[in-house]
Motif scaffolding. Structure first.
Motif, mmCIF file in Angstrom:
data_model
loop_
_atom_site.group_PDB
_atom_site.id
_atom_site.type_symbol
_atom_site.label_atom_id
_atom_site.label_comp_id
_atom_site.label_asym_id
_atom_site.label_seq_id
_atom_site.Cartn_x
_atom_site.Cartn_y
_atom_site.Cartn_z
ATOM 1 N N VAL A 277 48.224 47.304 40.006
ATOM 2 C CA VAL A 277 47.378 46.165 39.682
ATOM 3 C C VAL A 277 46.565 45.909 40.933
ATOM 4 O O VAL A 277 47.109 45.773 42.031
ATOM 5 C CB VAL A 277 48.222 44.935 39.284
ATOM 6 N N LEU A 278 45.249 45.872 40.778
ATOM 7 C CA LEU A 278 44.353 45.856 41.929
ATOM 8 C C LEU A 278 43.297 44.777 41.788
ATOM 9 O O LEU A 278 42.633 44.675 40.758
ATOM 10 C CB LEU A 278 43.660 47.213 42.053
ATOM 11 N N TYR A 279 43.165 43.983 42.840
ATOM 12 C CA TYR A 279 41.993 43.105 42.991
ATOM 13 C C TYR A 279 41.110 43.764 44.028
ATOM 14 O O TYR A 279 41.556 44.124 45.113
ATOM 15 C CB TYR A 279 42.394 41.711 43.448
ATOM 16 N N TRP A 280 39.847 43.959 43.688
ATOM 17 C CA TRP A 280 38.877 44.567 44.596
ATOM 18 C C TRP A 280 37.645 43.694 44.562
ATOM 19 O O TRP A 280 36.990 43.576 43.527
ATOM 20 C CB TRP A 280 38.551 45.980 44.124
ATOM 21 N N SER A 281 37.331 43.078 45.683
ATOM 22 C CA SER A 281 36.190 42.171 45.758
ATOM 23 C C SER A 281 34.913 42.864 45.293
ATOM 24 O O SER A 281 34.618 43.983 45.717
ATOM 25 C CB SER A 281 36.021 41.693 47.198
ATOM 26 N N GLY A 282 34.189 42.233 44.395
ATOM 27 C CA GLY A 282 32.924 42.776 43.897
ATOM 28 C C GLY A 282 33.067 43.727 42.725
ATOM 29 O O GLY A 282 32.074 44.204 42.194
ATOM 30 N N MET A 283 34.283 43.989 42.303
ATOM 31 C CA MET A 283 34.473 44.925 41.181
ATOM 32 C C MET A 283 34.540 44.176 39.879
ATOM 33 O O MET A 283 35.101 43.164 39.729
ATOM 34 C CB MET A 283 35.764 45.723 41.383
#
Length: 132
Positions: free
Chosen positions: A126-132
């Motif tokens: 599970v990934l949070y990637w700024s701007g995605m």
């Protein structure tokens, strides 16, 4: 080459346990595809489907066999989160549902992530990637 759709087929040693796990995480069951030999779920807004088959259905020569996920990763699926807080919420939800936490939530380059395995050992991050 154009394709209309993409989905994944995995093996499961216990379809009832898999159904309970993914239902508790809030994924939609594809009831029209489910039977005593398959559990099917829709993931995300783009309707990505993962089918979980009993092992005997995926051990033929036609598909090269599916398995060996216990000792290594056959694939790691990535699920997008909207924030770091959502990643942490997912971690708790997965833990309560009986998933195995492979790596705790942590910074990763410009993102934030954790990895888990479902009851059959299939891995997701599970990934949070700024701007995605």
């Amino acid at each position: 080459m154009e394709t209309k759709m993409i989905w994944a087929n995995l093996a499961s040693t216990n379809l009832e346990r898999i159904r309970k796990f993914y239902n508790s995480l809030g994924f939609r069951s594809n009831d029209n595809m489910s039977s005593s030999e398959i559990a099917s779920f829709t993931f995300a807004n783009n309707n990505f489907i993962i089918n979980f088959f009993i092992p005997s259905r995926v051990k033929d020569d036609g598909n090269g066999g599916i398995g060996n996920w216990e000792g290594q990763s056959e694939v790691i699926f990535s699920l997008q989160a909207d924030s770091k807080e959502k990643v942490d919420e997912w971690r708790e939800k997965v833990h309560l549902a009986g998933g195995k936490i492979i790596s705790e939530p942590q910074p990763y380059e410009q993102g934030y992530t954790f990895c888990f395995a479902d009851p059959d050992g299939h891995k997701f991050n599970v990934l949070y990637w700024s701007g995605m």
